[in-house]
Design an enzyme around this catalytic site. Structure first.
Site, PDB file in Angstrom:
ATOM      1  N   GLY A 208      -4.864  -3.576  -1.339  1.00  0.00           N
ATOM      2  CA  GLY A 208      -5.091  -4.813  -0.346  1.00  0.00           C
ATOM      3  C   GLY A 208      -3.988  -5.628  -0.112  1.00  0.00           C
ATOM      4  O   GLY A 208      -2.678  -4.972  -0.431  1.00  0.00           O
ATOM      5  N   ASN A 209      -3.837  -6.568   0.478  1.00  0.00           N
ATOM      6  CA  ASN A 209      -2.589  -7.635   0.510  1.00  0.00           C
ATOM      7  C   ASN A 209      -2.929  -8.936   0.465  1.00  0.00           C
ATOM      8  O   ASN A 209      -3.993  -9.344   0.297  1.00  0.00           O
ATOM      9  CB  ASN A 209      -2.232  -7.243   1.814  1.00  0.00           C
ATOM     10  CG  ASN A 209      -2.740  -7.539   2.928  1.00  0.00           C
ATOM     11  OD1 ASN A 209      -3.110  -8.555   3.374  1.00  0.00           O
ATOM     12  ND2 ASN A 209      -3.271  -6.425   3.775  1.00  0.00           N
ATOM     13  N   ARG A 210      -1.868  -9.764   0.488  1.00  0.00           N
ATOM     14  CA  ARG A 210      -1.981 -11.264   0.291  1.00  0.00           C
ATOM     15  C   ARG A 210      -2.432 -12.110   1.526  1.00  0.00           C
ATOM     16  O   ARG A 210      -2.273 -13.172   1.306  1.00  0.00           O
ATOM     17  CB  ARG A 210      -0.629 -11.778  -0.380  1.00  0.00           C
ATOM     18  CG  ARG A 210      -0.291 -11.313  -1.667  1.00  0.00           C
ATOM     19  CD  ARG A 210       1.198 -11.899  -1.898  1.00  0.00           C
ATOM     20  NE  ARG A 210       1.681 -11.209  -2.886  1.00  0.00           N
ATOM     21  CZ  ARG A 210       1.345 -11.206  -4.214  1.00  0.00           C
ATOM     22  NH1 ARG A 210       0.249 -12.006  -4.698  1.00  0.00           N
ATOM     23  NH2 ARG A 210       2.292 -10.559  -5.113  1.00  0.00           N
ATOM     24  N   ALA A 274      -4.203  -8.608   8.665  1.00  0.00           N
ATOM     25  CA  ALA A 274      -2.958  -7.745   7.941  1.00  0.00           C
ATOM     26  C   ALA A 274      -3.923  -6.531   7.700  1.00  0.00           C
ATOM     27  O   ALA A 274      -4.279  -6.461   6.411  1.00  0.00           O
ATOM     28  CB  ALA A 274      -2.647  -8.502   6.849  1.00  0.00           C
TER      29      ALA A 274
END
Ligand code: C5P
Length: 404
Positions: A208-210, A274
């Protein structure tokens, strides 16, 4: 003018309630039909007789009144309104709205409301600045509640600070602006992607990402506020679902793409998500065990949703807006990305760690179009969203814009 507009005014218990009587008069002068709900607290400050006389309508107060329920019912009260205005909005009502409390007619009507809600807060400045009120307000605004005030100046008990309710004329101006704005993209459809995607490695782990989803969700709210029929395809975030927006929750990039394709045709697509560039080639069906050596995770490319929308042939949205999160050479990289992806505009944002953009409330962006690059000053993500929605309306519905 507000001819034919139906306004439900909820008057709650603050000293500023006396100004709501003037508000009723001003709204009626402009042709609005005003129906009022007086909370228990509100009835301590203004009388039902004054409210009824000024609104030329019965005043609704009691959730359990057999007569009121038989005549109107609390659901109809909130459904037969084009806009619900809460003035004054006390710290107490904000807390109850944020928490979904329905302990009397005023709160029940607000919980059941399908129409947009505008609040005019009024309270002591210490209550206004209390972290509980700040958190309640953040939540309400994230859900799409609009606000006018409070203003600075003298407060009750001879104190000064921020907490005065906006003047009736200012509230009327905000109401008129609301109706003008909410017509700008009426009849048009918008699609927004927001948040990260999660790509499952096994049933408990993911790539995943922030991304917080703050910017994308704000854009969906801003487009809906301009009257666009808006679908928000949202990855996993802590952001609440904006009201008045169709929200499709997804996890992976492939689910996001499928949801976007289902939402077509639309007039405008804004890809603010994102999206994870890669996923594991195979997702393990059971939790991968530690075996002394780390597993060899073979990765594969995810579909590019923005590019797919741009190449959708006769289903391509009239306007496609992409985002570019860059840590260096922000504008040059964004220009190249606009060409590569085939989108109309790119909103380039500087996400170098020092800017605090990821997860923060502010953003520094550049709008890159075929014709120009605009450097926008640092502003809140909400303001970026409002500004972008304004540009989108100017591009898609210019006739309505010049008519204003
Ligand atoms: O290629 P890059 O991730 O830098 O491009 C960013 C833009 O492309 C954003 O608008 C993002 O939402 C979109 N994107 C996408 N699908 C992907 C990757 C990025 O829609 N798989």
């Amino acid at each position: 003018m507000l001819s034919g507009k139906r306004i439900l005014l909820v008057i709650t218990g603050g000293i500023a309630a006396y100004k709501s009587l003037i508000l009723i008069r001003r709204l009626r002068e402009r042709g609005a039909a005003v129906r009022c709900v007086l909370s228990r607290g509100g009835a301590n400050f203004v009388t039902p007789l004054s409210v009824a006389a000024l609104s030329h309508e019965k005043v609704y107060q009691d959730q359990f009144s057999l007569v009121d329920e038989a005549e109107m019912g609390h659901l109809r009260l909130s459904q037969e309104a084009d806009l619900v205005v809460v003035a004054p909005a006390t710290a107490d009502i904000l807390s109850k709205m944020a928490n979904g409390i329905a302990d009397e007619l005023a709160t029940t009507v607000l919980l059941a409301a399908a129409a947009p809600i505008l609040i005019a807060p009024a309270m002591n400045h210490r209550m206004w600045n209390h972290p509980a009120t700040v958190a309640n307000l953040d939540l309400l605004e994230a859900r799409g509640v609009a606000r006018i005030g409070p203003m600075d100046g003298s407060l009750a008990e001879d104190e000064t600070g921020t907490g005065r309710m906006a003047e009736p004329e200012q509230i009327v101006t905000a109401i008129e602006a609301h109706f003008r704005q909410s017509a700008r993209l009426a009849g048009l459809k918008a699609l927004v992607t927001s948040g990260p995607t999660y790509e499952a490695i096994d049933p408990v782990r993911f790539i995943g990402n922030r991304s917080s989803g703050k910017q994308g969700h704000a854009i969906a709210r801003a487009l809906a506020a301009l009257g666009a029929d808006t679908t928000l395809v949202a990855g996993p975030t802590a952001e609440p679902d904006p009201s008045g927006v169709t929200v499709v929750h997804i996890e992976s990039a492939r689910e996001m793409l499928a949801a976007c394709e289902r939402a077509l045709p639309v007039d405008v697509a804004v890809c603010a998500a994102a999206v994870s560039d890669w996923r594991t080639a195979d997702t393990a069906g059971a939790k991968i065990k530690k075996m002394g050596t780390p597993p060899d995770l073979a990765l594969t490319e995810n579909p590019d949703i923005l590019k797919t929308l741009c190449e959708a042939g006769n289903r391509r949205p009239r306007l496609v807006v992409g985002f570019a999160a860059e840590t260096e050479h922000v504008v040059a990289n964004a220009r190249a990305k606009r060409e590569r992806k085939g989108c109309d505009w790119i909103v380039a944002n500087d996400v170098a760690p020092a800017t605090g953009t990821f997860g923060g409330s502010d953003n520094t962006v550049h709008l890159v179009t075929a014709e120009a690059v605009e450097d926008w000053p640092r502003m809140t993500k909400q303001d970026v969203a409002t500004e972008l929605a304004d540009r989108i309306a100017a591009r898609l519905a210019p006739a309505e814009d010049t008519a204003e």
